[in-house]
Motif scaffolding. Structure first.
Motif, PDB file in Angstrom:
ATOM      1  N   ARG A  91      25.914   2.223 -74.897  1.00  0.00           N
ATOM      2  CA  ARG A  91      26.148   2.300 -72.693  1.00  0.00           C
ATOM      3  C   ARG A  91      24.492   2.693 -72.372  1.00  0.00           C
ATOM      4  N   PHE A  92      23.763   3.592 -72.901  1.00  0.00           N
ATOM      5  CA  PHE A  92      22.520   3.915 -71.601  1.00  0.00           C
ATOM      6  C   PHE A  92      21.613   2.789 -72.797  1.00  0.00           C
ATOM      7  N   MET A  93      21.696   2.680 -74.187  1.00  0.00           N
ATOM      8  CA  MET A  93      20.639   1.437 -74.571  1.00  0.00           C
ATOM      9  C   MET A  93      20.779   0.417 -74.190  1.00  0.00           C
ATOM     10  N   ALA A  94      21.847  -0.395 -73.169  1.00  0.00           N
ATOM     11  CA  ALA A  94      22.038  -1.695 -72.767  1.00  0.00           C
ATOM     12  C   ALA A  94      21.816  -1.047 -71.861  1.00  0.00           C
ATOM     13  N   LEU A  95      22.393  -0.384 -71.024  1.00  0.00           N
ATOM     14  CA  LEU A  95      21.060  -0.094 -69.986  1.00  0.00           C
ATOM     15  C   LEU A  95      19.828   0.255 -69.691  1.00  0.00           C
ATOM     16  N   TYR A  96      19.318   0.606 -70.249  1.00  0.00           N
ATOM     17  CA  TYR A  96      17.890   0.746 -70.264  1.00  0.00           C
ATOM     18  C   TYR A  96      16.960  -0.388 -70.683  1.00  0.00           C
ATOM     19  N   PHE A  97      17.682  -1.307 -71.532  1.00  0.00           N
ATOM     20  CA  PHE A  97      17.037  -2.476 -72.000  1.00  0.00           C
ATOM     21  C   PHE A  97      17.043  -3.492 -70.656  1.00  0.00           C
ATOM     22  N   LYS A  98      18.067  -3.704 -69.787  1.00  0.00           N
ATOM     23  CA  LYS A  98      17.395  -4.756 -68.720  1.00  0.00           C
ATOM     24  C   LYS A  98      16.324  -4.410 -68.300  1.00  0.00           C
ATOM     25  N   ARG A  99      15.592  -3.172 -68.185  1.00  0.00           N
ATOM     26  CA  ARG A  99      14.062  -3.084 -67.986  1.00  0.00           C
ATOM     27  C   ARG A  99      12.873  -4.312 -68.823  1.00  0.00           C
ATOM     28  N   TYR A 100      13.591  -4.420 -70.344  1.00  0.00           N
ATOM     29  CA  TYR A 100      12.065  -5.286 -70.308  1.00  0.00           C
ATOM     30  C   TYR A 100      13.052  -6.867 -70.622  1.00  0.00           C
ATOM     31  N   GLU A 101      14.376  -7.409 -69.486  1.00  0.00           N
ATOM     32  CA  GLU A 101      14.417  -8.160 -69.413  1.00  0.00           C
ATOM     33  C   GLU A 101      13.790  -9.006 -68.222  1.00  0.00           C
ATOM     34  N   ILE A 102      13.841  -7.447 -67.041  1.00  0.00           N
ATOM     35  CA  ILE A 102      12.999  -7.669 -66.163  1.00  0.00           C
ATOM     36  C   ILE A 102      11.546  -8.263 -66.606  1.00  0.00           C
ATOM     37  N   PHE A 103      11.089  -7.054 -67.632  1.00  0.00           N
ATOM     38  CA  PHE A 103       9.826  -7.181 -67.280  1.00  0.00           C
ATOM     39  C   PHE A 103       9.702  -8.984 -68.027  1.00  0.00           C
ATOM     40  N   PHE A 104      10.364  -9.140 -69.140  1.00  0.00           N
ATOM     41  CA  PHE A 104      10.384 -10.708 -70.081  1.00  0.00           C
ATOM     42  C   PHE A 104       9.969 -11.448 -68.466  1.00  0.00           C
ATOM     43  N   ILE A 105      11.016 -11.607 -67.507  1.00  0.00           N
ATOM     44  CA  ILE A 105      11.139 -12.366 -66.262  1.00  0.00           C
ATOM     45  C   ILE A 105      10.141 -12.584 -65.619  1.00  0.00           C
ATOM     46  N   LYS A 106       9.964 -11.367 -65.029  1.00  0.00           N
ATOM     47  CA  LYS A 106       8.722 -11.525 -64.115  1.00  0.00           C
ATOM     48  C   LYS A 106       7.120 -11.765 -64.894  1.00  0.00           C
ATOM     49  N   GLU A 107       6.878 -12.226 -66.363  1.00  0.00           N
ATOM     50  CA  GLU A 107       5.864 -12.137 -67.248  1.00  0.00           C
ATOM     51  C   GLU A 107       6.139 -13.843 -67.583  1.00  0.00           C
ATOM     52  N   CYS A 108       7.681 -14.250 -67.084  1.00  0.00           N
ATOM     53  CA  CYS A 108       8.046 -15.900 -66.999  1.00  0.00           C
ATOM     54  C   CYS A 108       6.855 -16.046 -65.578  1.00  0.00           C
ATOM     55  N   ILE A 109       7.355 -15.233 -64.411  1.00  0.00           N
ATOM     56  CA  ILE A 109       6.996 -15.884 -63.122  1.00  0.00           C
ATOM     57  C   ILE A 109       5.717 -15.788 -63.354  1.00  0.00           C
ATOM     58  N   ARG A 110       4.874 -14.709 -63.537  1.00  0.00           N
ATOM     59  CA  ARG A 110       3.173 -14.825 -63.777  1.00  0.00           C
ATOM     60  C   ARG A 110       2.815 -16.536 -63.908  1.00  0.00           C
ATOM     61  N   TYR A 111       3.037 -16.466 -65.116  1.00  0.00           N
ATOM     62  CA  TYR A 111       2.855 -17.781 -65.925  1.00  0.00           C
ATOM     63  C   TYR A 111       2.747 -19.145 -64.980  1.00  0.00           C
ATOM     64  N   ILE A 112       4.221 -19.257 -64.039  1.00  0.00           N
ATOM     65  CA  ILE A 112       4.269 -20.596 -63.146  1.00  0.00           C
ATOM     66  C   ILE A 112       3.838 -19.993 -62.243  1.00  0.00           C
ATOM     67  N   PHE A 113       3.126 -19.675 -62.190  1.00  0.00           N
ATOM     68  CA  PHE A 113       2.451 -19.174 -60.237  1.00  0.00           C
ATOM     69  C   PHE A 113       1.274 -19.286 -61.181  1.00  0.00           C
ATOM     70  N   ASP A 114       1.028 -18.454 -62.271  1.00  0.00           N
ATOM     71  CA  ASP A 114      -0.892 -18.855 -62.613  1.00  0.00           C
ATOM     72  C   ASP A 114      -0.885 -20.332 -63.421  1.00  0.00           C
ATOM     73  N   HIS A 115       0.343 -21.203 -62.902  1.00  0.00           N
ATOM     74  CA  HIS A 115       0.507 -22.792 -63.477  1.00  0.00           C
ATOM     75  C   HIS A 115      -0.728 -22.523 -64.946  1.00  0.00           C
ATOM     76  N   ARG A 116       0.212 -21.767 -65.791  1.00  0.00           N
ATOM     77  CA  ARG A 116      -0.809 -22.455 -66.854  1.00  0.00           C
ATOM     78  C   ARG A 116      -0.293 -22.716 -68.240  1.00  0.00           C
ATOM     79  N   ASN A 117       1.383 -23.226 -67.644  1.00  0.00           N
ATOM     80  CA  ASN A 117       1.628 -24.181 -68.771  1.00  0.00           C
ATOM     81  C   ASN A 117       1.971 -25.264 -68.102  1.00  0.00           C
ATOM     82  N   LEU A 118       1.402 -25.856 -67.067  1.00  0.00           N
ATOM     83  CA  LEU A 118       2.046 -27.275 -66.364  1.00  0.00           C
ATOM     84  C   LEU A 118       1.180 -28.437 -66.696  1.00  0.00           C
ATOM     85  N   ASP A 119       0.414 -27.910 -68.250  1.00  0.00           N
ATOM     86  CA  ASP A 119       0.137 -29.320 -68.517  1.00  0.00           C
ATOM     87  C   ASP A 119       1.385 -29.527 -70.359  1.00  0.00           C
ATOM     88  N   GLY A 120       1.818 -28.910 -70.168  1.00  0.00           N
ATOM     89  CA  GLY A 120       3.287 -28.801 -71.369  1.00  0.00           C
ATOM     90  C   GLY A 120       2.715 -28.321 -72.581  1.00  0.00           C
TER      91      GLY A 120
END
Length: 352
Positions: A91-120
């Motif tokens: 239960r704790f490990m699952a709760l702790y794992f959310k930090r990695y999901e959050i970090f991953f989502i933030k990375e995706c958001i940063r890439y989109i705002f930086d327009h790094r993958n708009l060329d496909g």
């Protein structure tokens, strides 16, 4: 007795894994090295990395690849511990794992705002692929779809079945929302979930330890945010207060309102000295809040894990120390890459 029985095997595993982490003497030796390849060669001989990195040629690995391997080692250790955990501990490990999901989502958001993958191109997938195996095993997020998104709306839609959809959608409805806004709402959601779910999932010494560790963590994060918002962004007190973690531990509402309303930094530090942390930890006035945060979280986790090794805090303590090791190694590599003096490198490492 029940705690001893349920944690005996896990506690032994954690102690063995802790003993393998890079220690202070090894960091000092690493600081004397002159290239990234020398660091990799050194780490391949340590107990923590000797079995994992044997197949890699240090002469062919560049800095970015090494940092990915270090991050991957965190995920590998998480997985090792997860397999040793019983359902309650998971239960704790699952709760702790959310930090990695959050970090991953933030990375995706940063890439989109930086327009790094708009060329496909597949640049985004290459950069974030270190998450793939780990997330496919532990997460319900569709990361294969997420890394192909080129707009924020598209990214949010991929998360519609998840708990992150609602908070992100609220930000998407605002005019001119920035990456900062999405990141902040994710952090506030995650911290709020931890504070709420710990009371539902744990009791006794587990709950007591988690409340202390996370309570101190959230308090000091709020202090850091108030300081930065006032010192670097000159934000309005009402706006600052609205972005604080909605958790009360040792800092009460009146403390936070007074700190956010301070007219200048001198008044902020004067008020800080009168808080619980200012009274209990005099060093808070002689160090930066970033240094104090690292000191307080590290010492709290170490003390509670030593005092109650047969409790969930031992899991939190190990994951903190493993992530801390990777952060410090990343700092060391950056310093070596830019030719920073070894003694200065050690100071950067210790402040991390």
């Amino acid at each position: 007795m029940g705690a001893v029985l349920s944690y005996s095997g896990l506690s032994t595993k954690i102690r063995a894994m802790m003993a393998k982490l890079v220690n202070e003497e090894q960091f000092r030796e690493i600081a004397q090295l002159s290239s990234v390849s020398e660091v990799v060669s050194y780490l391949k001989k340590t107990r923590e990395y000797e079995g994992r990195w044997d197949s890699f040629d240090e002469e062919r690995l560049h800095r970015g690849e090494v940092e990915k391997l270090l991050k991957k080692s965190v995920f590998q250790d998480y997985t090792k511990l997860y397999h040793f955990c019983n359902p309650k501990q998971r239960r704790f490990m699952a709760l702790y794992f959310k930090r990695y999901e959050i970090f991953f989502i933030k990375e995706c958001i940063r890439y989109i705002f930086d327009h790094r993958n708009l060329d496909g191109s597949t640049a985004m997938y290459t950069d974030l692929s270190v998450y793939a195996e780990f997330f496919h095993r532990h997460s319900k997020l569709d990361i294969d779809r997420m890394v192909t998104c080129s707009t924020i709306d598209e990214l949010i839609q991929t998360m519609e079945p998840s708990e992150y959809f609602a908070p992100l959608s609220r930000v998407a409805g605002r005019e001119k929302a920035l990456a900062f806004d999405y990141g902040m709402v994710l952090d506030l959601y995650y911290f709020g979930q931890i504070w709420k779910l710990k009371d539902q999932l744990f009791k006794g010494v587990d709950l007591e330890n988690l409340t202390k560790a996370y309570g101190r963590k959230f308090d000091v994060i709020n202090l850091q945010w108030i300081q930065r918002a006032k010192q670097y962004y000159s934000m309005d007190p009402t706006r600052i207060f609205s972005l604080l973690i909605p958790v009360e531990y040792k800092l009460k509402q009146e403390d936070l309102r007074a700190l956010t309303s301070a007219s200048n930094m001198e008044e902020f530090y004067s008020l800080l000295d009168k808080t619980y942390y200012g009274r209990k930890f005099p060093q808070i006035s002689t160090s930066t809040l970033d240094e104090f945060y690292n000191y307080l979280l590290r010492t709290t986790l170490e003390k509670e894990a030593r005092k109650t090794p047969y409790s969930v805090i031992s899991l939190y303590s190990f994951m903190y120390h493993k992530e801390h090791e990777v952060d410090r190694l990343t700092t060391a590599i950056e310093c070596i890459r830019y030719g920073v003096d070894p003694e200065e490198t050690i100071r950067y490492i210790r402040n991390n």
